[in-house]
Design an enzyme around this catalytic site. Structure first.
Site, PDB file in Angstrom:
ATOM      1  N   HIS A  71       0.820  -1.216   0.000  1.00 57.67           N
ATOM      2  CA  HIS A  71       0.000   0.000   0.000  1.00 57.67           C
ATOM      3  C   HIS A  71       0.853   1.264   0.000  1.00 57.67           C
ATOM      4  CE1 HIS A  71       0.300   0.966   4.432  1.00 57.67           C
ATOM      5  NE2 HIS A  71       0.418  -0.337   4.566  1.00 57.67           N
ATOM      6  N   ASP A 188       6.193   2.220   6.401  1.00 62.06           N
ATOM      7  CA  ASP A 188       4.962   1.435   6.337  1.00 62.06           C
ATOM      8  C   ASP A 188       4.008   2.191   5.419  1.00 62.06           C
ATOM      9  OD1 ASP A 188       2.630   0.003   6.804  1.00 62.06           O
ATOM     10  OD2 ASP A 188       2.328   0.796   8.824  1.00 62.06           O
ATOM     11  N   GLU A 222      -5.256   0.991   2.869  1.00 64.86           N
ATOM     12  CA  GLU A 222      -4.891  -0.034   3.845  1.00 64.86           C
ATOM     13  C   GLU A 222      -4.902   0.500   5.265  1.00 64.86           C
ATOM     14  OE1 GLU A 222      -2.577  -2.673   6.445  1.00 64.86           O
ATOM     15  OE2 GLU A 222      -2.198  -0.562   5.975  1.00 64.86           O
ATOM     16  N   GLU A 223      -4.406   1.722   5.464  1.00 67.24           N
ATOM     17  CA  GLU A 223      -4.287   2.257   6.819  1.00 67.24           C
ATOM     18  C   GLU A 223      -5.647   2.489   7.486  1.00 67.24           C
ATOM     19  OE1 GLU A 223      -1.807   2.235   8.588  1.00 67.24           O
ATOM     20  OE2 GLU A 223       0.008   2.464   7.386  1.00 67.24           O
ATOM     21  N   ASP A 242       4.005  -6.130   3.484  1.00 66.63           N
ATOM     22  CA  ASP A 242       3.829  -5.031   4.434  1.00 66.63           C
ATOM     23  C   ASP A 242       4.903  -5.163   5.500  1.00 66.63           C
ATOM     24  OD1 ASP A 242       2.741  -2.826   5.710  1.00 66.63           O
ATOM     25  OD2 ASP A 242       0.684  -3.551   5.580  1.00 66.63           O
ATOM     26  N   HIS A 322       4.554   3.264  12.816  1.00 64.40           N
ATOM     27  CA  HIS A 322       3.598   4.359  13.039  1.00 64.40           C
ATOM     28  C   HIS A 322       4.197   5.485  13.891  1.00 64.40           C
ATOM     29  CE1 HIS A 322      -0.458   2.298  11.850  1.00 64.40           C
ATOM     30  NE2 HIS A 322       0.508   2.113  10.964  1.00 64.40           N
TER      31      HIS A 322
END
Length: 346
Positions: A71, A188, A222-223, A242, A322
């Site tokens: 993603h 990410d 995706e998030e 991922d 994150h």
């Protein structure tokens, strides 16, 4: 290892991706760049209705189609309201700790194509002024954006063209170190997209033909949980590419390719996961097998959406996910190498 992957190429692609803002739902610019790079390598990219990209690599056989997803969408925010003092209250896009974006530079993107820079701060940003600045709970109500414009009222902000629902992207602060480490926000999952393009460049350069048709699936939501909820109908196996998490009782490091056996959606396909472990050993890759109970992937979204597929999850190890993330070029290269080995298996 099948062919020699180009680390330089993958790092160049990764830097381009990282420097292009793309919070979930605001991916039109980055998808245009992805489409251009695919075309430069000789591949057409088609789009799903919600803006995900599909790049098809014909195989020797077409009775099975393997999907490999990653993603491009990232964490970010949206303007929730404009305060009377000219500051912006924001709402998160994606799941992150509010403390991880405190004091971060950001950019507000208006609906008419303009942008304005700013800084994310608490509502009590100075210990010289607020006696409880240190103890203030970092939650949505206590955070705001200070614009780098002369704005003192709500009307001043509105005059700039900023409105509720405008997207906010975070400065990635990307650095690629001589040691091979890459530190940046949004590894990410842009590190995995770079691995997919490293695989695509290898296929084109060495005229490789996969055992089965492969579809690279670049997702944009995706998030927020529904990136690959829809897949092209002919995909029967999906490898979600991922980032691998690091910490606590996990084995993965920043130089490894992670093979996830189970996440919040449950165990991944036994045969696929076992094959990936076998191939990583055979190819001499640095890898780790881990369990991620607080993690979901594009494969999770597809499975929860009712898709009748087999699925697995791999990706480069990323520290401080994150947050202010870091990985190593070896992890990206070994991820691409594992995918290259898998696509050649009958």
């Amino acid at each position: 290892m099948i062919g020699k992957l180009s680390e330089r190429y993958m790092l160049d692609i990764l830097e381009m991706l990282l420097l292009t803002p793309s919070p979930s739902g605001f991916c039109h610019e980055i998808m245009g760049k992805v489409e251009q790079e695919a075309a430069r390598l000789g591949y057409a990219m088609t789009y799903t209705n919600k803006g995900c990209g599909v790049i098809t690599i014909p195989g020797r056989r077409s009775d099975k189609v393997i999907g490999m997803s990653a993603h491009v969408d990232t964490l970010g925010a949206m303007v929730r309201s404009i305060k009377d003092n000219g500051r912006l209250r924001f709402t998160p896009v994606g799941g992150y700790m509010m403390g991880s974006v405190e004091n971060e530079y950001c950019r507000v993107h208006t609906r008419d194509g303009r942008f304005y820079d700013g800084t994310i701060l608490t509502t009590k940003p100075s210990v010289h002024v607020f006696p409880d600045a240190r103890e203030l709970k970092r939650d949505e109500a206590a955070m705001e954006v200070r614009l780098d414009e002369t704005v003192r009222t709500k009307e001043d902000v509105l005059a700039l063209g900023i409105g509720v629902g405008d997207f906010i992207s975070f400065d990635p602060r990307t650095q690629i170190k001589p040691s091979g480490y890459v530190k940046s926000r949004h590894l990410d999952d842009k590190a995995s997209v770079a691995a997919l393009f490293g695989l695509l460049e290898l296929i084109r350069r060495e005229t490789l033909v996969p055992a089965y048709t492969v579809k690279l699936f670049i997702t944009t939501f995706e998030e927020v949980g529904h990136g690959a909820a829809y897949l092209p109908d002919d995909i029967t196996e999906l490898i979600a590419v991922d980032m691998g998490a690091i910490g606590d009782d996990l084995s993965c490091t920043e130089v490894d390719v992670s093979i996830c056996a189970k996440d919040s959606s449950g165990p991944y396909d036994y045969q696929m996961t076992s094959k990936l472990i076998e191939l990583a050993r055979r190819e001499g890759l640095s890898f780790a097998v881990d369990i991620y109970p607080q993690y979901g992937s594009d494969a999770s979204a597809a499975l929860r959406g009712g898709r009748n597929i087999r699925a697995a999850l791999v990706g480069p190890g990323v520290h401080a996910s994150h947050g202010m993330e870091r990985t190593h070029v070896q992890a990206i290269t070994h991820t691409a190498a594992l995918l290259a080995a898998y696509m050649q298996e009958e």
